[in-house]
Motif scaffolding. Structure first.
Motif, mmCIF file in Angstrom:
data_model
loop_
_atom_site.group_PDB
_atom_site.id
_atom_site.type_symbol
_atom_site.label_atom_id
_atom_site.label_comp_id
_atom_site.label_asym_id
_atom_site.label_seq_id
_atom_site.Cartn_x
_atom_site.Cartn_y
_atom_site.Cartn_z
ATOM 1 N N ALA A 48 0.805 -1.206 -0.215
ATOM 2 C CA ALA A 48 -0.056 -0.025 0.005
ATOM 3 C C ALA A 48 0.641 1.303 -0.078
ATOM 4 O O ALA A 48 0.718 2.180 -0.634
ATOM 5 C CB ALA A 48 -0.898 0.092 1.148
ATOM 6 N N ASP A 49 1.971 1.433 0.651
ATOM 7 C CA ASP A 49 2.745 2.654 0.852
ATOM 8 C C ASP A 49 3.404 2.696 -0.534
ATOM 9 O O ASP A 49 3.413 3.868 -0.982
ATOM 10 C CB ASP A 49 3.925 2.413 2.004
ATOM 11 N N GLU A 50 4.110 1.724 -1.078
ATOM 12 C CA GLU A 50 4.578 2.023 -2.202
ATOM 13 C C GLU A 50 3.645 2.102 -3.447
ATOM 14 O O GLU A 50 4.075 3.079 -4.519
ATOM 15 C CB GLU A 50 5.490 0.508 -2.641
ATOM 16 N N ALA A 51 2.402 1.552 -3.421
ATOM 17 C CA ALA A 51 1.500 1.806 -4.376
ATOM 18 C C ALA A 51 0.948 3.389 -3.996
ATOM 19 O O ALA A 51 0.822 4.063 -5.364
ATOM 20 C CB ALA A 51 0.120 0.868 -4.229
ATOM 21 N N ARG A 52 0.920 3.931 -3.118
ATOM 22 C CA ARG A 52 0.494 5.282 -3.031
ATOM 23 C C ARG A 52 1.711 6.393 -3.489
ATOM 24 O O ARG A 52 1.441 7.338 -4.351
ATOM 25 C CB ARG A 52 0.152 5.636 -1.568
ATOM 26 N N ALA A 53 2.669 5.659 -3.141
ATOM 27 C CA ALA A 53 3.782 6.731 -3.629
ATOM 28 C C ALA A 53 4.226 6.450 -5.238
ATOM 29 O O ALA A 53 4.591 7.634 -5.791
ATOM 30 C CB ALA A 53 5.098 6.352 -2.746
ATOM 31 N N ASN A 54 4.093 5.463 -5.729
ATOM 32 C CA ASN A 54 4.462 5.461 -7.124
ATOM 33 C C ASN A 54 3.456 3.885 -7.582
ATOM 34 O O ASN A 54 4.176 2.893 -7.885
ATOM 35 C CB ASN A 54 5.946 5.129 -7.356
ATOM 36 N N LEU A 55 2.247 4.195 -7.994
ATOM 37 C CA LEU A 55 1.373 3.312 -8.552
ATOM 38 C C LEU A 55 1.981 2.501 -9.627
ATOM 39 O O LEU A 55 2.142 1.182 -9.942
ATOM 40 C CB LEU A 55 0.012 3.799 -8.745
ATOM 41 N N GLU A 56 2.319 3.370 -10.732
ATOM 42 C CA GLU A 56 2.734 2.635 -11.731
ATOM 43 C C GLU A 56 4.037 1.864 -11.823
ATOM 44 O O GLU A 56 4.157 0.561 -12.247
ATOM 45 C CB GLU A 56 3.003 3.553 -13.026
ATOM 46 N N GLY A 57 5.057 2.204 -11.117
ATOM 47 C CA GLY A 57 6.262 1.524 -10.570
ATOM 48 C C GLY A 57 6.163 0.294 -10.139
ATOM 49 O O GLY A 57 6.517 -0.936 -9.949
ATOM 50 N N THR A 58 5.028 0.296 -9.006
ATOM 51 C CA THR A 58 4.744 -0.614 -8.112
ATOM 52 C C THR A 58 3.910 -1.718 -8.840
ATOM 53 O O THR A 58 4.475 -3.170 -8.983
ATOM 54 C CB THR A 58 3.947 -0.362 -6.858
ATOM 55 N N LEU A 59 3.160 -1.485 -9.712
ATOM 56 C CA LEU A 59 2.452 -2.427 -10.633
ATOM 57 C C LEU A 59 3.423 -3.079 -11.540
ATOM 58 O O LEU A 59 3.350 -4.331 -11.761
ATOM 59 C CB LEU A 59 1.215 -1.686 -11.295
ATOM 60 N N LYS A 60 4.396 -2.459 -12.218
ATOM 61 C CA LYS A 60 5.233 -2.860 -13.027
ATOM 62 C C LYS A 60 5.996 -3.893 -12.508
ATOM 63 O O LYS A 60 6.514 -4.738 -12.926
ATOM 64 C CB LYS A 60 6.230 -1.791 -13.538
ATOM 65 N N ALA A 61 6.744 -3.565 -11.271
ATOM 66 C CA ALA A 61 7.425 -4.372 -10.365
ATOM 67 C C ALA A 61 6.730 -5.636 -10.094
ATOM 68 O O ALA A 61 7.041 -6.771 -10.027
ATOM 69 C CB ALA A 61 7.851 -3.716 -9.065
ATOM 70 N N VAL A 62 5.605 -5.651 -9.712
ATOM 71 C CA VAL A 62 4.622 -6.805 -9.304
ATOM 72 C C VAL A 62 4.631 -7.699 -10.590
ATOM 73 O O VAL A 62 4.853 -8.635 -10.619
ATOM 74 C CB VAL A 62 3.106 -6.438 -8.873
ATOM 75 N N ALA A 63 4.223 -7.102 -11.828
ATOM 76 C CA ALA A 63 4.075 -7.984 -13.094
ATOM 77 C C ALA A 63 5.574 -8.461 -13.226
ATOM 78 O O ALA A 63 5.719 -9.443 -13.925
ATOM 79 C CB ALA A 63 3.688 -6.857 -14.045
ATOM 80 N N ASP A 64 6.586 -7.604 -13.370
ATOM 81 C CA ASP A 64 7.958 -8.098 -13.428
ATOM 82 C C ASP A 64 8.422 -9.441 -12.902
ATOM 83 O O ASP A 64 9.327 -10.104 -13.137
ATOM 84 C CB ASP A 64 8.996 -7.144 -13.244
ATOM 85 N N ILE A 65 7.741 -9.646 -11.456
ATOM 86 C CA ILE A 65 8.293 -10.793 -10.858
ATOM 87 C C ILE A 65 7.291 -11.958 -11.014
ATOM 88 O O ILE A 65 7.315 -13.034 -10.342
ATOM 89 C CB ILE A 65 8.288 -10.425 -9.067
ATOM 90 N N GLY A 66 6.302 -11.740 -12.024
ATOM 91 C CA GLY A 66 5.532 -12.758 -12.432
ATOM 92 C C GLY A 66 4.141 -12.846 -12.106
ATOM 93 O O GLY A 66 3.247 -13.632 -12.786
ATOM 94 N N PHE A 67 3.751 -12.064 -11.584
ATOM 95 C CA PHE A 67 2.134 -12.084 -11.166
ATOM 96 C C PHE A 67 1.283 -11.425 -12.265
ATOM 97 O O PHE A 67 1.808 -10.534 -13.205
ATOM 98 C CB PHE A 67 1.892 -11.075 -9.893
ATOM 99 N N LYS A 68 0.267 -12.013 -12.444
ATOM 100 C CA LYS A 68 -0.490 -11.535 -13.487
ATOM 101 C C LYS A 68 -2.015 -10.978 -13.028
ATOM 102 O O LYS A 68 -2.654 -10.106 -13.825
ATOM 103 C CB LYS A 68 -1.253 -12.904 -14.506
#
Length: 95
Positions: A48-68
């Motif tokens: 949550a803290d990361e998403a509030r600070a940088n949503l796009e970057g957090t979502l990209k990182a989540v996708a980069d580690i394999g989550f869909k």
């Protein structure tokens, strides 16, 4: 150690031994997800803290580690349309 404590320890150890052999308590979720066709997702609340600070970057990182797929925890200060755009850019779904 009293007899009661020893008895409790033995009972707990025996229960854990039995459960350990059945797969209960282990992360063997792949069978469930493969069987149901559901994607393994991430609860965005954990970031949550990361998403509030940088949503796009957090979502990209989540996708980069394999989550869909993610489960939302609010809109991270975004409108639904902005959130949809960020999810699409990261290649994630939020069923």
């Amino acid at each position: 150690m009293s007899d009661l404590s020893r008895r409790g320890l033995i009972t707990t150890a025996a229960a854990l031994g039995i459960l350990g052999g059945t797969g209960v308590g282990r992360a063997e979720s792949q069978g469930f997800f493969a069987r149901t066709g559901l994607p393994i997702g991430l609860q965005l609340y954990t970031l949550a803290d990361e998403a509030r600070a940088n949503l796009e970057g957090t979502l990209k990182a989540v996708a980069d580690i394999g989550f869909k797929s993610i489960e939302l925890a609010g809109y991270a200060g975004r409108t639904p349309a902005e959130l949809r755009k960020a999810l699409d850019a990261a290649g994630l779904s939020a069923p």
